[in-house]
Design a protein around this motif. Structure first.
Motif, PDB file in Angstrom:
ATOM      1  N   VAL A   1      29.623   4.487  57.580  1.00  0.00           N
ATOM      2  CA  VAL A   1      30.767   6.015  58.559  1.00  0.00           C
ATOM      3  C   VAL A   1      29.666   6.792  58.074  1.00  0.00           C
ATOM      4  CG1 VAL A   1      32.979   6.738  58.266  1.00  0.00           C
ATOM      5  CG2 VAL A   1      32.613   4.356  58.288  1.00  0.00           C
ATOM      6  N   ALA A   2      30.386   8.067  59.271  1.00  0.00           N
ATOM      7  CA  ALA A   2      30.007   9.344  58.683  1.00  0.00           C
ATOM      8  C   ALA A   2      31.398  10.079  58.794  1.00  0.00           C
ATOM      9  CB  ALA A   2      28.811  10.252  60.169  1.00  0.00           C
ATOM     10  N   LEU A   3      31.669  11.521  57.857  1.00  0.00           N
ATOM     11  CA  LEU A   3      33.287  11.847  58.210  1.00  0.00           C
ATOM     12  C   LEU A   3      32.909  13.144  59.037  1.00  0.00           C
ATOM     13  CD1 LEU A   3      33.672  12.050  54.188  1.00  0.00           C
ATOM     14  CD2 LEU A   3      34.665  10.748  56.305  1.00  0.00           C
ATOM     15  N   ASN A   4      33.760  13.319  59.740  1.00  0.00           N
ATOM     16  CA  ASN A   4      33.669  14.537  61.041  1.00  0.00           C
ATOM     17  C   ASN A   4      35.334  15.279  60.832  1.00  0.00           C
ATOM     18  OD1 ASN A   4      33.515  16.426  63.025  1.00  0.00           O
ATOM     19  ND2 ASN A   4      34.818  15.610  63.909  1.00  0.00           N
ATOM     20  N   VAL A   5      34.471  16.360  59.638  1.00  0.00           N
ATOM     21  CA  VAL A   5      35.511  17.457  59.226  1.00  0.00           C
ATOM     22  C   VAL A   5      35.499  19.089  60.087  1.00  0.00           C
ATOM     23  CG1 VAL A   5      35.536  18.860  57.336  1.00  0.00           C
ATOM     24  CG2 VAL A   5      34.738  16.725  56.979  1.00  0.00           C
ATOM     25  N   ASN A   6      36.785  19.232  60.432  1.00  0.00           N
ATOM     26  CA  ASN A   6      36.999  20.630  60.945  1.00  0.00           C
ATOM     27  C   ASN A   6      37.656  20.941  60.236  1.00  0.00           C
ATOM     28  OD1 ASN A   6      36.143  20.317  64.475  1.00  0.00           O
ATOM     29  ND2 ASN A   6      36.533  18.158  63.421  1.00  0.00           N
ATOM     30  N   PHE A   7      37.557  22.301  60.128  1.00  0.00           N
ATOM     31  CA  PHE A   7      38.593  22.945  59.742  1.00  0.00           C
ATOM     32  C   PHE A   7      39.763  24.017  60.920  1.00  0.00           C
ATOM     33  CE2 PHE A   7      35.447  22.849  56.636  1.00  0.00           C
ATOM     34  CZ  PHE A   7      36.367  22.052  55.754  1.00  0.00           C
ATOM     35  N   PRO A   8      40.725  24.427  60.439  1.00  0.00           N
ATOM     36  CA  PRO A   8      40.907  25.793  61.672  1.00  0.00           C
ATOM     37  C   PRO A   8      40.470  27.129  61.862  1.00  0.00           C
ATOM     38  CG  PRO A   8      42.678  24.962  59.466  1.00  0.00           C
ATOM     39  CD  PRO A   8      41.200  24.220  59.325  1.00  0.00           C
ATOM     40  N   ILE A   9      40.940  27.837  62.505  1.00  0.00           N
ATOM     41  CA  ILE A   9      40.382  29.256  62.478  1.00  0.00           C
ATOM     42  C   ILE A   9      40.883  30.146  61.704  1.00  0.00           C
ATOM     43  CG2 ILE A   9      41.889  30.048  64.106  1.00  0.00           C
ATOM     44  CD1 ILE A   9      39.650  31.870  64.853  1.00  0.00           C
ATOM     45  N   ASN A  10      39.800  31.041  61.120  1.00  0.00           N
ATOM     46  CA  ASN A  10      41.075  31.899  60.024  1.00  0.00           C
ATOM     47  C   ASN A  10      41.300  33.108  60.762  1.00  0.00           C
ATOM     48  OD1 ASN A  10      41.462  33.045  57.365  1.00  0.00           O
ATOM     49  ND2 ASN A  10      39.274  33.333  57.309  1.00  0.00           N
ATOM     50  N   SER A  11      43.097  32.651  59.903  1.00  0.00           N
ATOM     51  CA  SER A  11      44.104  33.356  60.098  1.00  0.00           C
ATOM     52  C   SER A  11      44.820  33.553  59.016  1.00  0.00           C
ATOM     53  CB  SER A  11      45.268  32.379  61.318  1.00  0.00           C
ATOM     54  OG  SER A  11      46.085  31.846  60.230  1.00  0.00           O
ATOM     55  N   ASN A  12      46.281  34.465  59.091  1.00  0.00           N
ATOM     56  CA  ASN A  12      46.947  34.665  58.569  1.00  0.00           C
ATOM     57  C   ASN A  12      47.782  33.669  57.671  1.00  0.00           C
ATOM     58  OD1 ASN A  12      46.703  37.568  59.122  1.00  0.00           O
ATOM     59  ND2 ASN A  12      47.964  37.316  60.651  1.00  0.00           N
ATOM     60  N   THR A  13      48.179  32.941  57.756  1.00  0.00           N
ATOM     61  CA  THR A  13      47.751  31.403  58.093  1.00  0.00           C
ATOM     62  C   THR A  13      47.127  30.484  56.930  1.00  0.00           C
ATOM     63  OG1 THR A  13      49.647  31.045  59.513  1.00  0.00           O
ATOM     64  CG2 THR A  13      50.141  29.027  58.268  1.00  0.00           C
ATOM     65  N   PRO A  14      47.225  30.260  55.312  1.00  0.00           N
ATOM     66  CA  PRO A  14      46.484  29.769  54.890  1.00  0.00           C
ATOM     67  C   PRO A  14      45.605  28.148  55.278  1.00  0.00           C
ATOM     68  CG  PRO A  14      48.097  30.800  53.887  1.00  0.00           C
ATOM     69  CD  PRO A  14      48.282  30.871  54.296  1.00  0.00           C
ATOM     70  N   ILE A  15      44.825  27.656  55.101  1.00  0.00           N
ATOM     71  CA  ILE A  15      45.173  25.862  55.684  1.00  0.00           C
ATOM     72  C   ILE A  15      46.032  25.534  54.259  1.00  0.00           C
ATOM     73  CG2 ILE A  15      43.513  24.097  55.000  1.00  0.00           C
ATOM     74  CD1 ILE A  15      40.563  25.944  55.954  1.00  0.00           C
ATOM     75  N   LYS A  16      46.490  25.160  55.153  1.00  0.00           N
ATOM     76  CA  LYS A  16      48.122  23.982  54.232  1.00  0.00           C
ATOM     77  C   LYS A  16      47.006  22.616  53.295  1.00  0.00           C
ATOM     78  CE  LYS A  16      51.281  24.378  57.611  1.00  0.00           C
ATOM     79  NZ  LYS A  16      52.239  23.421  58.351  1.00  0.00           N
ATOM     80  N   GLY A  17      46.120  21.455  54.045  1.00  0.00           N
ATOM     81  CA  GLY A  17      45.636  20.894  52.946  1.00  0.00           C
ATOM     82  C   GLY A  17      44.792  20.481  53.987  1.00  0.00           C
ATOM     83  N   VAL A  18      43.984  19.178  53.510  1.00  0.00           N
ATOM     84  CA  VAL A  18      43.214  18.194  54.287  1.00  0.00           C
ATOM     85  C   VAL A  18      43.962  16.550  54.530  1.00  0.00           C
ATOM     86  CG1 VAL A  18      40.845  16.898  54.560  1.00  0.00           C
ATOM     87  CG2 VAL A  18      40.936  18.805  52.960  1.00  0.00           C
ATOM     88  N   LYS A  19      43.884  16.516  56.085  1.00  0.00           N
ATOM     89  CA  LYS A  19      44.756  15.566  56.559  1.00  0.00           C
ATOM     90  C   LYS A  19      43.195  14.068  56.871  1.00  0.00           C
ATOM     91  CE  LYS A  19      49.283  16.290  56.487  1.00  0.00           C
ATOM     92  NZ  LYS A  19      49.862  15.181  56.262  1.00  0.00           N
ATOM     93  N   VAL A  20      43.502  12.773  56.526  1.00  0.00           N
ATOM     94  CA  VAL A  20      43.073  11.579  57.197  1.00  0.00           C
ATOM     95  C   VAL A  20      43.308  11.719  58.829  1.00  0.00           C
ATOM     96  CG1 VAL A  20      42.071   9.732  56.429  1.00  0.00           C
ATOM     97  CG2 VAL A  20      41.388  11.523  54.241  1.00  0.00           C
TER      98      VAL A  20
END
Lengths: 263, 263
Positions: free
Chosen positions: A171-190
């Motif tokens: 298995v390889a993990l595919n991690v994507n992050f939201p663009i930088n915005s006024n809203t901070p990243i809420k956390g990480v979802k599998v």
């Protein structure tokens, strides 16, 4: 690779990408990985976006040592991201086995079906095929001057957790992050990969010699309403992690095909 | 595409490959498909082996009509196999929907993990992503003058069955045939992808200017002893069919990853 890392207790981390070794995204990734381990870089010498799992079989490859990351042994390769991982494992690292392979940080999303076209993920999947724990990181911002600052703590956390808990074999993990915005990243979802696709078209143009040529253009269309997908997580300002496997067998249709009349 | 096929009752079959439009394998495939339907060809203008699921995003594409298959509308494209399918669907065929997309016949095996590197299968998988029934055909014989005669009845039978029974949605079929030998093909087995890999190495050479370059070389190693794999079927002189899906999510590890500490 020089053997000064060989006796180190720090984890050995191999870094690659598909935007090319001079892209800002890989610079950020190297910077974070240096905080948690000894780093070696083998990355393409030019952008390889969209290369999917291409490998170079009809041409030879070049590999040159470069000095662009302070205190880090780095090589640029004329091939694809998958070529980089193969050259790193079988030529640069030789008997050394990296504790983690990371790819990215890609300038642009690699969600849903885009994982198949993604050079970033092909480096990670190639590493998984080689039996190595691997993660591809992507930011949903295509710009060359994309702001990566908000994702660096998450990249570190996820890499450390992969080193501590181990990435499942195959298995390889595919991690994507939201663009930088006024809203901070809420956390990480599998997540699972959203069942979305590209609605494509071709922009037809005429060259200065009167001959037609085409540019691939398209819109990403997500009709998957599930709240367990990478697309949903990102839309809610979570980072997404999709575990990806390289066995493509569609086990659920084997019995159906066994009813085909092929005698 | 000219609309003379539009009113036809015969199935419309789109043909592509990765060895390039002049490869003998696609010639055989066109010949068989002409017996069962109206054929249109969109294939690469040069060999694209090992291109995986690459698409052309950093360059423009050319598409030119060629007259190399008697009575068949055919186009050569400067891009990858996946590009060919996209151009066929969105530019050449437009509102026409092919009843079947076939790719090959590849000169060389595309079994097990090789499906990821395979341009032949990327054309088929791209078609599946587009919602089209698709099959990739490969012969376990890399030679340019490979003998395809023994597989042609099987190619016809499998294509006809796909037209009659329908390929399950979201799936492309990966068909491999044994090399022509004294032993006739025993039949067709529906299989899973063998858990095998390439044991790779790099052949280092020096160019006439004293600079090092590398050729990727390797041996295919199959440690999967299962008798339900494509490798097993071919070793027993059966043709293999593996249904391939393009959702790479490793569903079986989602719960394990949910235990990771990422807060």
């Amino acid at each position: 690779m020089t053997d000064n890392n060989n006796t180190s207790k720090r984890p050995l981390i191999l870094v690659s990408n598909d935007d090319g070794i001079t892209a800002p995204g890989i610079g950020f990734l190297v910077q974070v990985m240096k905080e948690i381990g000894d780093v070696i870089v083998v990355a393409p010498d030019s952008p390889q976006s969209g290369m999917g799992h291409a490998i170079t079989v009809g041409n030879s490859l070049r590999l040159d040592k470069v000095n662009i990351f302070e205190g880090v042994e780095a090589y640029e390769c004329s091939g694809t991201p998958a070529d980089c991982i193969k050259l790193a494992k079988h030529y640069v690292l030789k008997e050394l086995t990296p504790d983690l392979v990371v790819s990215g940080i890609n300038h642009g999303a690699n969600t849903s079906v885009s994982v198949l076209y993604s050079g970033t993920m092909s480096a990670a999947i190639e590493a998984a095929i080689e039996g190595l724990p691997a993660i591809g990181f992507s930011l949903c911002d295509y710009r060359q001057d994309a702001d990566f600052s908000h994702v660096l703590p998450y990249v570190k956390k996820i890499a450390e957790e992969a080193l501590n808990s181990g990435v499942p074999q195959g298995v390889a993990l595919n991690v994507n992050f939201p663009i930088n915005s006024n809203t901070p990243i809420k956390g990480v979802k599998v997540c699972r990969q959203a069942n979305a696709h590209w609605q494509e078209n071709f922009d037809q143009r005429m060259d200065p010699h009167g001959r037609k040529y085409f540019w691939l253009v398209g819109d990403f269309v997500n009709k998957d309403k599930g709240e367990d997908t990478d697309e949903w997580a990102l839309s809610q300002n979570y980072a997404s992690i999709v575990p990806c496997e390289f066995d493509l067998t569609a086990h659920h249709v084997l019995s159906k095909l066994n009813n085909w009349n092929l005698d």
